[in-house]
Design a protein around this motif. Structure first.
Motif, PDB file in Angstrom:
ATOM      1  N   VAL A 140       0.837  -1.204   0.000  1.00 35.95           N
ATOM      2  CA  VAL A 140       0.000   0.000   0.000  1.00 35.95           C
ATOM      3  C   VAL A 140       0.871   1.252   0.000  1.00 35.95           C
ATOM      4  O   VAL A 140       0.629   2.204  -0.753  1.00 35.95           O
ATOM      5  CB  VAL A 140      -0.963  -0.008   1.197  1.00 35.95           C
ATOM      6  CG1 VAL A 140      -1.613   1.364   1.381  1.00 35.95           C
ATOM      7  CG2 VAL A 140      -2.049  -1.060   0.998  1.00 35.95           C
ATOM      8  N   VAL A 141       1.902   1.261   0.845  1.00 31.91           N
ATOM      9  CA  VAL A 141       2.811   2.406   0.883  1.00 31.91           C
ATOM     10  C   VAL A 141       3.561   2.541  -0.436  1.00 31.91           C
ATOM     11  O   VAL A 141       3.768   3.644  -0.943  1.00 31.91           O
ATOM     12  CB  VAL A 141       3.792   2.268   2.066  1.00 31.91           C
ATOM     13  CG1 VAL A 141       4.843   3.373   2.029  1.00 31.91           C
ATOM     14  CG2 VAL A 141       3.043   2.324   3.387  1.00 31.91           C
ATOM     15  N   GLN A 142       3.950   1.425  -1.010  1.00 25.99           N
ATOM     16  CA  GLN A 142       4.604   1.438  -2.327  1.00 25.99           C
ATOM     17  C   GLN A 142       3.701   2.105  -3.359  1.00 25.99           C
ATOM     18  O   GLN A 142       4.151   2.941  -4.152  1.00 25.99           O
ATOM     19  CB  GLN A 142       4.929   0.016  -2.764  1.00 25.99           C
ATOM     20  CG  GLN A 142       5.531  -0.076  -4.153  1.00 25.99           C
ATOM     21  CD  GLN A 142       5.563  -1.504  -4.697  1.00 25.99           C
ATOM     22  OE1 GLN A 142       5.318  -2.467  -3.966  1.00 25.99           O
ATOM     23  NE2 GLN A 142       5.853  -1.655  -5.968  1.00 25.99           N
ATOM     24  N   GLY A 143       2.441   1.730  -3.352  1.00 29.47           N
ATOM     25  CA  GLY A 143       1.495   2.319  -4.288  1.00 29.47           C
ATOM     26  C   GLY A 143       1.281   3.802  -4.054  1.00 29.47           C
ATOM     27  O   GLY A 143       1.189   4.588  -5.000  1.00 29.47           O
ATOM     28  N   PHE A 144       1.215   4.194  -2.779  1.00 29.47           N
ATOM     29  CA  PHE A 144       1.040   5.609  -2.433  1.00 29.47           C
ATOM     30  C   PHE A 144       2.193   6.465  -2.957  1.00 29.47           C
ATOM     31  O   PHE A 144       1.991   7.535  -3.521  1.00 29.47           O
ATOM     32  CB  PHE A 144       0.978   5.777  -0.915  1.00 29.47           C
ATOM     33  CG  PHE A 144      -0.329   5.371  -0.285  1.00 29.47           C
ATOM     34  CD1 PHE A 144      -1.423   5.011  -1.048  1.00 29.47           C
ATOM     35  CD2 PHE A 144      -0.460   5.358   1.105  1.00 29.47           C
ATOM     36  CE1 PHE A 144      -2.631   4.638  -0.457  1.00 29.47           C
ATOM     37  CE2 PHE A 144      -1.657   4.994   1.707  1.00 29.47           C
ATOM     38  CZ  PHE A 144      -2.739   4.632   0.929  1.00 29.47           C
ATOM     39  N   ALA A 145       3.438   5.993  -2.722  1.00 30.40           N
ATOM     40  CA  ALA A 145       4.613   6.829  -2.971  1.00 30.40           C
ATOM     41  C   ALA A 145       5.234   6.638  -4.347  1.00 30.40           C
ATOM     42  O   ALA A 145       5.718   7.591  -4.955  1.00 30.40           O
ATOM     43  CB  ALA A 145       5.665   6.559  -1.895  1.00 30.40           C
ATOM     44  N   TRP A 146       5.249   5.393  -4.832  1.00 32.13           N
ATOM     45  CA  TRP A 146       5.982   5.089  -6.064  1.00 32.13           C
ATOM     46  C   TRP A 146       5.090   4.652  -7.220  1.00 32.13           C
ATOM     47  O   TRP A 146       5.554   4.583  -8.361  1.00 32.13           O
ATOM     48  CB  TRP A 146       7.009   3.989  -5.802  1.00 32.13           C
ATOM     49  CG  TRP A 146       8.157   4.413  -4.945  1.00 32.13           C
ATOM     50  CD1 TRP A 146       8.565   5.682  -4.692  1.00 32.13           C
ATOM     51  CD2 TRP A 146       9.050   3.553  -4.236  1.00 32.13           C
ATOM     52  NE1 TRP A 146       9.662   5.673  -3.871  1.00 32.13           N
ATOM     53  CE2 TRP A 146       9.982   4.377  -3.573  1.00 32.13           C
ATOM     54  CE3 TRP A 146       9.165   2.170  -4.091  1.00 32.13           C
ATOM     55  CZ2 TRP A 146      11.018   3.864  -2.778  1.00 32.13           C
ATOM     56  CZ3 TRP A 146      10.186   1.654  -3.301  1.00 32.13           C
ATOM     57  CH2 TRP A 146      11.096   2.498  -2.659  1.00 32.13           C
ATOM     58  N   GLY A 147       3.843   4.347  -6.945  1.00 29.95           N
ATOM     59  CA  GLY A 147       2.978   3.826  -7.990  1.00 29.95           C
ATOM     60  C   GLY A 147       2.064   4.850  -8.612  1.00 29.95           C
ATOM     61  O   GLY A 147       1.167   4.502  -9.384  1.00 29.95           O
ATOM     62  N   GLY A 148       2.267   6.121  -8.261  1.00 28.82           N
ATOM     63  CA  GLY A 148       1.398   7.165  -8.798  1.00 28.82           C
ATOM     64  C   GLY A 148       0.165   7.405  -7.947  1.00 28.82           C
ATOM     65  O   GLY A 148      -0.786   8.046  -8.396  1.00 28.82           O
ATOM     66  N   GLY A 379       3.887  13.289   3.755  1.00 30.01           N
ATOM     67  CA  GLY A 379       4.171  11.913   3.365  1.00 30.01           C
ATOM     68  C   GLY A 379       4.676  11.072   4.519  1.00 30.01           C
ATOM     69  O   GLY A 379       4.257   9.924   4.707  1.00 30.01           O
ATOM     70  N   ILE A 380       5.585  11.626   5.308  1.00 34.46           N
ATOM     71  CA  ILE A 380       6.113  10.897   6.467  1.00 34.46           C
ATOM     72  C   ILE A 380       5.000  10.589   7.463  1.00 34.46           C
ATOM     73  O   ILE A 380       4.924   9.487   8.013  1.00 34.46           O
ATOM     74  CB  ILE A 380       7.247  11.710   7.131  1.00 34.46           C
ATOM     75  CG1 ILE A 380       8.475  11.725   6.213  1.00 34.46           C
ATOM     76  CG2 ILE A 380       7.610  11.127   8.498  1.00 34.46           C
ATOM     77  CD1 ILE A 380       9.532  12.717   6.635  1.00 34.46           C
ATOM     78  N   LEU A 381       4.116  11.560   7.683  1.00 35.63           N
ATOM     79  CA  LEU A 381       2.996  11.340   8.614  1.00 35.63           C
ATOM     80  C   LEU A 381       2.056  10.256   8.107  1.00 35.63           C
ATOM     81  O   LEU A 381       1.605   9.397   8.879  1.00 35.63           O
ATOM     82  CB  LEU A 381       2.235  12.652   8.823  1.00 35.63           C
ATOM     83  CG  LEU A 381       2.956  13.735   9.633  1.00 35.63           C
ATOM     84  CD1 LEU A 381       2.148  15.020   9.636  1.00 35.63           C
ATOM     85  CD2 LEU A 381       3.206  13.253  11.064  1.00 35.63           C
ATOM     86  N   VAL A 382       1.759  10.265   6.820  1.00 30.44           N
ATOM     87  CA  VAL A 382       0.863   9.257   6.249  1.00 30.44           C
ATOM     88  C   VAL A 382       1.451   7.861   6.403  1.00 30.44           C
ATOM     89  O   VAL A 382       0.774   6.920   6.849  1.00 30.44           O
ATOM     90  CB  VAL A 382       0.585   9.561   4.761  1.00 30.44           C
ATOM     91  CG1 VAL A 382      -0.085   8.364   4.075  1.00 30.44           C
ATOM     92  CG2 VAL A 382      -0.296  10.789   4.629  1.00 30.44           C
ATOM     93  N   ILE A 383       2.714   7.701   6.040  1.00 24.73           N
ATOM     94  CA  ILE A 383       3.355   6.388   6.138  1.00 24.73           C
ATOM     95  C   ILE A 383       3.451   5.936   7.587  1.00 24.73           C
ATOM     96  O   ILE A 383       3.246   4.758   7.903  1.00 24.73           O
ATOM     97  CB  ILE A 383       4.752   6.422   5.480  1.00 24.73           C
ATOM     98  CG1 ILE A 383       4.616   6.711   3.977  1.00 24.73           C
ATOM     99  CG2 ILE A 383       5.490   5.096   5.693  1.00 24.73           C
ATOM    100  CD1 ILE A 383       5.931   6.963   3.273  1.00 24.73           C
ATOM    101  N   THR A 384       3.751   6.875   8.494  1.00 21.98           N
ATOM    102  CA  THR A 384       3.851   6.545   9.914  1.00 21.98           C
ATOM    103  C   THR A 384       2.525   6.057  10.469  1.00 21.98           C
ATOM    104  O   THR A 384       2.457   5.015  11.134  1.00 21.98           O
ATOM    105  CB  THR A 384       4.330   7.772  10.715  1.00 21.98           C
ATOM    106  OG1 THR A 384       5.641   8.140  10.283  1.00 21.98           O
ATOM    107  CG2 THR A 384       4.363   7.467  12.207  1.00 21.98           C
TER     108      THR A 384
END
Length: 456
Positions: A140-148, A379-384
């Motif tokens: 999910v984090v991969q998709g958020f940050a790197w998958g567009g 972004g850091i807050l979302v992933i955390t």
């Protein structure tokens, strides 16, 4: 006639395969690093967890995880989305090299957690969590940050931040090779797991003071550290997946970009190690080798998201900050939070990843951008938050279904024999672990890092 595009594509594909193999070599690095930081009676268990992170993880990530990343990206951006297309890679040979490149990053996130929960977590509970991480939490984090997805320029949050600062194209989250997407995620998940499983017996005395539990082999720790540092070149430099391109009918080599990434990776690790050594010398009077090793790794983590974006001075600065914070954050985790993070994964991967990624705009080659700084913070807050909530729920579910912690007798005997029916060092494990403690290394504190000279 020579087809330059085909040549560039072929070389780029071989490059991606090569760096994927190099990143895979980080797995034995993690195994050695963690094995050295636990007592002899638990070495086989730690090695088995690392083995299964890879072997079970790649299966789960292929069948489920990579598709979930595409789903998460599609659902949180303004672009179109097709559930069928999300999993098309399973039967598409042209996508398999790209899948492997994604898999080695996913497995790195998974294996970080084992170091935090070592010596008392049930093997089956660990597998339960490892499956969840590679199937859902990381993808999910991969998709958020790197998958567009959510955090990209075209994602909902990227568009919102862009709108706030009058940037129509949106503002994308910067994390080049996974300082937060991979490392901070693993560090936070490890912290949650260590908190929920509770400290090892004997880690704190009756007054709540931490008691050193030394690991069994500083040699393995250092070997693992150097293996990880070697593999990190694949991790960082390899993320520059296109080394050749075709422009104006000629091949163009991305030498300048590769050079900056390689330089900042090298400077970050050096600065992290030196800063950690100097910090422990200042605090305790002597440079601590275990903190120094962890400082090197923290420096690498801190620059991982920043390597193509910051100046060489920024690479050094991020490494120094990461190295200095390692012993300080470790002491906060142990003494204030009372969490027994065996291998110090939060200070090495969690806090270092967050700090390094957050400060990218401060040291950026292009200069400071408040919009980018805001996006980094968001972004850091979302992933955390995502990692904290999902990790807690998965560990809680594991506790209810299979049980988190081994019983007191199994913990005293060691997880090698109780969980696997074997011990890594049958000749000397009894002599060094009769009391559940001793170590042939003579280090100041337990398995992961020194406890600031508590036993002086």
């Amino acid at each position: 006639m020579v087809d330059l595009t085909s040549i560039a594509t072929g070389i780029n594909t071989v490059w991606v395969l090569t760096v994927s193999f190099l990143i895979f070599f980080m797995q034995p690095g993690f195994a050695m690093l963690e094995a050295g930081q636990v007592r002899a009676k638990n070495v086989a268990n730690v090695l088995m967890k690392n083995m299964m992170d890879w072997c079970l993880g790649v299966l789960i990530y292929f069948l489920v995880g990579s598709g979930i990343a595409a789903v998460a990206a599609g659902l949180t951006s303004s672009g179109g989305f097709s559930m069928a297309e999300a999993f098309v890679y399973i039967n598409d040979p042209s996508a398999w090299v790209g899948w492997l490149f994604g898999a080695v990053f996913a497995m790195t996130a998974a294996t970080i957690v084992s170091g935090a929960v070592a010596e008392r977590l049930h093997f089956k509970a660990y597998l339960f969590y490892s499956i969840a991480l590679t199937a859902v939490i990381y993808p999910v984090v991969q998709g958020f940050a790197w998958g567009g997805g959510l955090l990209s320029a075209g994602g909902y949050l990227g568009q919102a931040v862009g709108s706030t600062f009058g940037i129509a194209a949106g503002v994308g989250y910067m994390d080049f090779a996974g300082a937060t997407v991979v490392h901070m995620l693993g560090g936070i998940a490890g912290l949650v797991g260590a908190y929920m499983v509770g400290p090892r017996r004997g880690r704190f005395d009756k007054d709540g003071n931490s008691v050193p539990i030394p690991g069994h082999s500083l040699t393995l720790v250092m070997l693992g550290t150097f293996i990880l540092a070697f593999g990190w070149y694949g991790f960082n430099v390899g993320t520059q997946a296109s080394v050749l391109s075709v422009e104006n009918g000629a091949l163009q080599f991305a030498g300048a970009t590769l050079g900056r990434v390689a330089l900042n990776t090298t400077l970050g690790m050096g600065a992290g190690a030196v800063a950690a050594a100097l910090t422990t010398t200042y605090l305790e009077g002597k440079p601590d080798p275990l903190f120094t090793a962890n400082g090197l790794l923290a420096g690498l983590v801190a620059v991982t998201g920043a390597v193509p974006h910051v100046t060489w001075f920024g690479g050094i600065a991020l490494g120094v900050i990461a190295g200095v914070q390692v012993p300080l954050v470790y002491r906060w985790v142990v003494d204030t939070l009372k969490v027994d993070d065996v291998c110090g994964v939060f200070c090495v991967h969690g806090s270092a990843g967050a700090i390094g990624t957050w400060l990218i705009p401060v040291f950026a080659v292009s200069g400071f951008s408040l919009a980018q700084f805001t996006m980094q913070t968001v972004g850091i807050l979302v992933i955390t938050v995502w990692t904290l909530v999902t990790s807690y729920l998965i560990f809680k579910l594991a506790d209810v279904t299979v049980g988190l912690r081994v019983d007191e007798k199994e913990e005293h005997t060691g997880l090698d024999s109780s969980e696997h029916g074997i011990v890594a060092y049958p000749e000397f494990v009894e002599s060094f672990d009769e009391t559940g403690g001793g170590s042939p290394t003579g280090t100041a504190d337990g398995p992961a890092i020194a406890d600031g000279g508590e036993n002086k």
